[in-house]
Design an enzyme around this catalytic site. Structure first.
Site, PDB file in Angstrom:
ATOM      1  N   SER A  11       7.627 149.163  35.198  1.00  0.00           N
ATOM      2  CA  SER A  11       8.315 150.398  35.584  1.00  0.00           C
ATOM      3  C   SER A  11       9.786 150.240  35.223  1.00  0.00           C
ATOM      4  O   SER A  11      10.230 149.137  34.876  1.00  0.00           O
ATOM      5  CB  SER A  11       8.146 150.687  37.082  1.00  0.00           C
ATOM      6  OG  SER A  11       8.784 149.699  37.866  1.00  0.00           O
TER       7      SER A  11
ATOM      8  N   LEU B 102       9.555 150.904  43.291  1.00  0.00           N
ATOM      9  CA  LEU B 102      10.226 152.077  42.738  1.00  0.00           C
ATOM     10  C   LEU B 102      10.164 152.116  41.211  1.00  0.00           C
ATOM     11  O   LEU B 102      10.135 151.079  40.545  1.00  0.00           O
ATOM     12  CB  LEU B 102      11.691 152.109  43.175  1.00  0.00           C
ATOM     13  CG  LEU B 102      11.951 152.291  44.671  1.00  0.00           C
ATOM     14  CD1 LEU B 102      13.452 152.309  44.933  1.00  0.00           C
ATOM     15  CD2 LEU B 102      11.288 153.551  45.205  1.00  0.00           C
TER      16      LEU B 102
ATOM     17  N   HIS C  20       5.913 144.145  36.473  1.00  0.00           N
ATOM     18  CA  HIS C  20       5.393 143.842  37.805  1.00  0.00           C
ATOM     19  C   HIS C  20       4.322 142.762  37.765  1.00  0.00           C
ATOM     20  O   HIS C  20       4.293 141.871  38.620  1.00  0.00           O
ATOM     21  CB  HIS C  20       4.797 145.101  38.443  1.00  0.00           C
ATOM     22  CG  HIS C  20       5.794 146.139  38.806  1.00  0.00           C
ATOM     23  ND1 HIS C  20       6.431 146.170  40.026  1.00  0.00           N
ATOM     24  CD2 HIS C  20       6.285 147.190  38.104  1.00  0.00           C
ATOM     25  CE1 HIS C  20       7.249 147.202  40.078  1.00  0.00           C
ATOM     26  NE2 HIS C  20       7.185 147.843  38.916  1.00  0.00           N
TER      27      HIS C  20
ATOM     28  N   LEU D  46       1.295 140.631  35.079  1.00  0.00           N
ATOM     29  CA  LEU D  46       0.505 140.319  33.890  1.00  0.00           C
ATOM     30  C   LEU D  46      -0.685 139.514  34.398  1.00  0.00           C
ATOM     31  O   LEU D  46      -0.501 138.502  35.079  1.00  0.00           O
ATOM     32  CB  LEU D  46       1.316 139.510  32.878  1.00  0.00           C
ATOM     33  CG  LEU D  46       0.659 139.144  31.531  1.00  0.00           C
ATOM     34  CD1 LEU D  46       1.735 138.703  30.545  1.00  0.00           C
ATOM     35  CD2 LEU D  46      -0.381 138.048  31.633  1.00  0.00           C
TER      36      LEU D  46
ATOM     37  N   TYR E 193       7.292 131.631  30.073  1.00  0.00           N
ATOM     38  CA  TYR E 193       8.074 132.814  29.699  1.00  0.00           C
ATOM     39  C   TYR E 193       9.250 132.454  28.790  1.00  0.00           C
ATOM     40  O   TYR E 193       9.633 133.256  27.925  1.00  0.00           O
ATOM     41  CB  TYR E 193       8.553 133.545  30.951  1.00  0.00           C
ATOM     42  CG  TYR E 193       7.436 134.292  31.643  1.00  0.00           C
ATOM     43  CD1 TYR E 193       6.850 135.409  31.047  1.00  0.00           C
ATOM     44  CD2 TYR E 193       6.944 133.879  32.877  1.00  0.00           C
ATOM     45  CE1 TYR E 193       5.820 136.090  31.657  1.00  0.00           C
ATOM     46  CE2 TYR E 193       5.905 134.565  33.499  1.00  0.00           C
ATOM     47  CZ  TYR E 193       5.351 135.667  32.882  1.00  0.00           C
ATOM     48  OH  TYR E 193       4.315 136.348  33.491  1.00  0.00           O
TER      49      TYR E 193
END
Length: 205
Positions: A95, A109, A120, A122, A166
């Site tokens: 988002s 939100l 948010h 994976l 990451y």
């Protein structure tokens, strides 16, 4: 975080296998794969994968089913699912966020005027793990975000043991995240989506 068509991106060069002859391709046909943005109709399949992936580890899901439906209704273009023979095997949901760093409010939100994509969750289906699908999906997702004119960077929070994964995918650690979930602490990471070469071929992601 609405183009609901298949995304025609190739696998990262370092993840491609050796080329085979046309004859070999005919003898060993790969299952049909499709990458597309998700819709609220995919929410239950998403939740089933998420629940299995996270409940056993942390005892909680990053996104409850109603929040999955919420985000897939508000910003489906910021999601991506990997389907094999019509079955969802991995997904990402994001988002928009409008601050430099994530806060507790970012968990629920969507800020339509934001320029940061908050990833948010994976998750990969248990039958498809240990096959590199998570990194391939993330690579394609970041490619997709680069095509969105409003997206300037991707943000996520992860547990410390996931930081090397990451980093190999081009994310930079920003330090401890102010968001906590129960006793869990997180590291906040970001990936610029503008102004630099995208995922070096030797990144290892």
């Amino acid at each position: 975080m609405s183009a609901l068509s298949t995304l025609p991106f190739l696998k990262p060069p370092h993840l491609r296998g050796p080329r085979s002859s046309p004859g070999a391709q005919r003898r060993h046909t790969l299952p049909a794969s499709e990458f597309r943005c998700l819709s609220p109709e995919d929410a239950l399949s998403v939740f089933e994968i998420e629940r299995e992936a996270f409940i056993s580890v942390s005892g909680d899901c990053p996104l409850p089913l109603e929040e999955i439906r919420h985000f897939l209704g508000l910003c489906p273009e910021l999601s991506l699912g990997w389907f094999e023979q019509g079955r969802l095997v991995a997904f990402i949901i994001g988002s928009l966020w409008d601050r430099d760093r994530l806060s507790q409010a970012a968990l629920t939100l969507h800020k339509p005027r934001g320029t940061a994509v908050h990833i948010h969750v994976l998750a990969v289906h248990r039958s498809a793990r240990q096959q590199g699908k998570g990194s391939i999906l993330l690579w394609r997702y970041l490619q997709h975000l680069r095509a969105l004119p409003f997206a300037r960077r991707a943000l996520l929070m992860c547990e410390p043991f996931l930081v090397p994964f990451y980093q190999k995918c081009g994310f930079q650690a920003l330090g401890p995240c102010e968001v906590r979930v129960g006793e869990l602490a997180f590291v906040e990471m970001q990936h610029p989506l503008r102004g630099r070469a995208f995922l070096r071929r030797n990144s290892g992601c």
